[in-house]
Write a protein that holds these residues in place. Structure first.
Motif, short mmCIF file in Angstrom:
data_model
loop_
_atom_site.label_atom_id
_atom_site.label_comp_id
_atom_site.label_asym_id
_atom_site.label_seq_id
_atom_site.Cartn_x
_atom_site.Cartn_y
_atom_site.Cartn_z
N TYR A 264 -5.76 8.30 -11.99
CA TYR A 264 -5.93 9.39 -10.88
C TYR A 264 -5.13 10.29 -11.12
O TYR A 264 -4.60 11.66 -11.26
CB TYR A 264 -6.93 9.47 -10.11
N THR B 240 -12.83 9.27 -3.66
CA THR B 240 -13.42 8.38 -2.51
C THR B 240 -14.06 7.21 -3.06
O THR B 240 -14.02 6.02 -2.04
CB THR B 240 -13.77 9.09 -0.99
N LYS B 241 -14.44 7.45 -4.52
CA LYS B 241 -15.50 6.38 -4.78
C LYS B 241 -14.57 5.17 -5.89
O LYS B 241 -15.54 4.55 -6.57
CB LYS B 241 -16.66 6.73 -5.30
N LEU B 242 -13.37 6.18 -6.17
CA LEU B 242 -12.37 5.19 -7.33
C LEU B 242 -11.91 4.14 -6.38
O LEU B 242 -11.76 3.48 -5.80
CB LEU B 242 -11.38 6.11 -7.48
N SER B 243 -11.49 2.99 -7.56
CA SER B 243 -11.11 1.48 -7.28
C SER B 243 -9.49 1.68 -7.42
O SER B 243 -9.02 2.88 -7.71
CB SER B 243 -11.09 0.77 -7.96
N ASP B 244 -8.55 1.33 -6.88
CA ASP B 244 -7.07 1.37 -6.41
C ASP B 244 -6.33 1.06 -7.79
O ASP B 244 -5.97 2.39 -7.84
CB ASP B 244 -6.83 -0.22 -6.13
N ALA B 245 -7.24 0.96 -8.82
CA ALA B 245 -5.98 1.00 -10.14
C ALA B 245 -7.15 2.40 -10.38
O ALA B 245 -6.16 2.94 -11.43
CB ALA B 245 -6.80 -0.50 -10.65
N GLU B 246 -7.78 2.43 -10.52
CA GLU B 246 -8.58 4.11 -11.15
C GLU B 246 -7.92 5.01 -10.20
O GLU B 246 -7.66 6.34 -10.70
CB GLU B 246 -10.49 3.95 -10.61
N LEU B 247 -7.76 5.07 -8.70
CA LEU B 247 -6.42 6.36 -7.87
C LEU B 247 -5.46 6.62 -8.75
O LEU B 247 -4.65 7.38 -8.45
CB LEU B 247 -7.10 5.62 -6.51
N ASN C 267 -8.17 5.97 2.19
CA ASN C 267 -9.10 6.23 2.13
C ASN C 267 -9.56 6.36 3.87
O ASN C 267 -9.35 6.41 4.47
CB ASN C 267 -10.00 5.07 1.90
N LYS D 39 0.44 -1.09 0.00
CA LYS D 39 0.05 -0.35 0.32
C LYS D 39 1.45 1.07 0.07
O LYS D 39 2.09 1.09 1.33
CB LYS D 39 -1.41 0.02 1.03
#
Lengths: 403, 227
Positions: free
Chosen positions: B82, B72-79, B58, A395
């Motif tokens: 982003y 805060t609604k994005l998935s890990d990959a989208e983050l 998060n 992470k």
């Protein structure tokens, strides 16, 4: 850039990378050497037995297999040989007359199988002429020449041109004896050739035995040919005879071949497992040391798959570097020992009693080098998967705050 | 127009064992072009808030909206994607890639964004010149001072012209001269490039330079001062 980072990361910790590189080099070298030596040891033994003794296929009268009675002959053997030799995949064929008997010198006697052969044809099938260490291949002796193995000659206390007497039962069940003179001494690691056989001329033995034709037809096939196809063809043409491949004639050789394959797999697996854990340990250390950096890469937007690829690339690069060095070392080792052989004479008595040569000549096919190199690179890849996966599971926020 | 909007942000660590409330109902909005410092004593939640604003962590509850996107609604990959496209980061420990040169470090984000080489080279060189370290372009981070490394980190953060730059204690490891030089550069970039800066800091020199200071205490916003 990913490639550039991976490449430069290798040289960031030279010592550690050299450990991985070294384990790949040693792994490849050890496998090449092990395969070469085992080939030399086992395949050499099998090739000796098949090429110089058993041949690929043998044909007998079915009754002769059960009871070595001299009257159980193959009828029209020469006609059959002429036909077999026209079949695709057959390189040569020859007929033999066989009888068990005694060989005696003024000093000693021993039990042997007396083999009446046709020198030219036999040489084509078993290259018997190439095994003459002393004397000549049925030359230099005008009447009743004989070839015997070195060990048998020592046992009997005879040398070239010495007289020996063969005693056996002929086709009329009479005990027959005849004097022969040693034309040549055979040198071979094969137990049979060394002390189990006595070779005489086909014409001499048929005359003394009072039989025509032959007891055995030996066939040499092309290496890539499946012997069982020729056996099936022969059986369909001559159902009265018994045709067998070397696997049926000498099942112990087939067993050795299977054992050799299994041992080779076990050996390769052990080396590969050791390599996997070595690489896994080293690459895991590399990843754990770079937690913060890897966390930063993901924090600034580097996709996890790229981080995974980067860690794998580092190992693959080391594999690509190590493979040629390992192959070269392996090739040089094989090249040297193929020329000079490995002298196992310190153990030769024990080895020769099992039919092995006291000089071991390693042998490895060119394709095996590539197989080993690819296997080791794949192993390196497998060893790097866990560390790479560990990197991906980081992470970023936790990795960035690792001390 | 607000670039970042944090609504009712709560962050609780160790929720199942001994809960630690790092952030308590935090509401802030940061507009384009701001030069904002989030200040407060150690452990008040500055870094946690910055991580949540940057999509690195998060919240336990609440939402963060950047532009039109609720991150805060994005998935890990989208983050990850982003962050790559919209946010620049400057870390306390510089966190440069040690095996790359200064120039390559600045180019790195643009490369991940698949920008053409000509554009990457020009932008990286321009930023290094503006940071006053153009002559260090081919040197590795280990050959630079702490202040110079942090300038490279700022250049890297700005390279892709992100919507905002989050800087976590950027001056904590720097001496006063380097701090002063770095702050001047960041203020200049804020003015010239219109880059939005949000710092977490307890360095008074940074606080003095900031045009807005948000003070946190025990995870709560206790003051929001604009200058």
């Amino acid at each position: 850039m990913l490639i550039k980072i991976a490449w430069r990361n290798i040289w960031r910790s030279r010592g550690r990378s050299l450990v991985v590189l070294g384990s790949i080099v040693v792994g490849i070298w050890a496998l090449v050497a092990a395969v070469g030596f085992m080939n030399g040891f086992i395949v050499g033994y099998m090739a000796d037995s098949i090429n110089h003794d058993i041949s690929n296929i043998q044909i007998h009268n079915p009754e002769f297999k059960k009871d070595k009675e001299v009257n159980y002959i193959i009828t029209d053997a020469e006609t059959k040989i002429d036909k077999i030799q026209t079949w695709p995949g057959v390189k040569a064929a020859t007929s033999r007359v066989l009888v068990n008997g005694m060989i005696a010198s003024p000093k000693k006697a021993a039990g042997v199988q007396i083999r009446g052969i046709k020198p030219k044809e036999e040489a084509k099938v078993t290259q018997l002429d190439s095994l003459i260490g002393d004397g000549a291949y049925f030359e230099g002796i005008k009447r009743n020449p004989i070839l015997i193995g070195k060990k048998l000659a020592e046992k009997l206390g005879v040398k070239v041109k010495s007289k020996v007497v063969l005693t056996f039962t002929d086709s009329h069940q009479n005990l027959t004896s005849a004097a022969f003179r040693v034309a040549g001494i055979i040198e071979s690691s094969s137990l049979n050739l060394n002390e189990g056989y006595a070779f005489v001329l086909h014409s001499d033995l048929t005359r003394l035995l009072g039989v025509q034709d032959a007891h055995e037809i030996a066939i040499l096939t092309d290496p890539q040919v499946d012997e069982s196809i020729i056996v099936t063809k022969y059986q369909s043409e001559y159902p009265g005879d018994l045709a067998e491949t070397w696997r049926e004639i000498a099942p112990e050789l087939a067993l050795i071949q299977e054992m050799y394959s299994s041992m080779l797999y076990v050996l390769i697996t052990i080396v590969m497992i050791a390599l996997v854990f070595g690489i896994l340990n080293t690459m895991l250390m590399a990843v754990l040391e770079r937690f913060k950096e890897l966390g930063m890469l993901m924090a600034v937007g580097m996709a996890r798959i790229k981080v995974f690829g980067m860690v794998l690339l580092e190992t693959i690069f080391i594999g690509i570097l190590g493979a040629p060095i390992g192959l070269l070392l392996g090739w040089l080792t094989m090249f040297y020992y193929t020329q000079v052989g490995i002298d196992l004479s310190a153990y030769s008595e024990g080895l020769e009693s099992f039919g092995y040569s006291s000089i071991l000549y390693p042998y490895i096919e060119n394709s095996t080098y590539w197989t080993i190199a690819i296997a080791v690179i794949i192993t390196a890849f497998v060893g790097a998967v866990y560390p790479a996966w560990k990197a991906v599971k980081l992470k970023p926020v936790e990795a960035l705050h690792k001390i | 127009m607000s670039v970042i909007k944090a609504e009712n942000i709560n962050k609780v660590y160790n929720e199942k064992t001994i809960p630690v409330h790092a952030l308590n109902d935090v509401n802030i909005e940061i507009a384009k072009g701001e030069f904002t410092a989030i200040v407060g004593p150690s452990g008040c939640g500055k870094t946690t808030l910055l991580n949540i604003l940057g999509g690195l962590d998060n919240p336990s509850s609440g939402k963060v909206i950047v532009g039109d996107t609720e991150i805060t609604k994005l998935s890990d990959a989208e983050l990850i994607d982003y962050r790559l496209k919209h946010i620049g980061f400057v870390f306390q420990a510089y966190n440069l890639i040690p095996v790359l040169t200064t120039m390559e470090n600045v180019e790195f984000i643009m490369l991940l964004q698949k920008r053409p080489k000509v554009e990457r080279d020009a932008r990286a060189m321009q930023l290094l010149e503006e940071m006053g370290i153009g002559d260090k372009a081919n040197q590795r981070p280990s050959q630079l001072s702490g202040g110079q490394q942090q300038r490279v980190a700022v250049a890297r953060a700005l390279a892709s012209k992100p919507e905002f730059v989050l800087a976590d204690e950027p001056t904590a490891n720097l001496d006063s001269t380097s701090t002063s030089a770095l702050l001047d550069i960041m203020a200049k970039m804020n003015e010239e490039e219109g880059a939005t800066f949000v710092f977490s800091t307890h360095d008074q020199r940074v606080i003095d330079k900031a045009r807005r200071v948000i003070t946190l205490e025990d995870g709560k916003v206790i003051s929001d001062e604009r200058r």
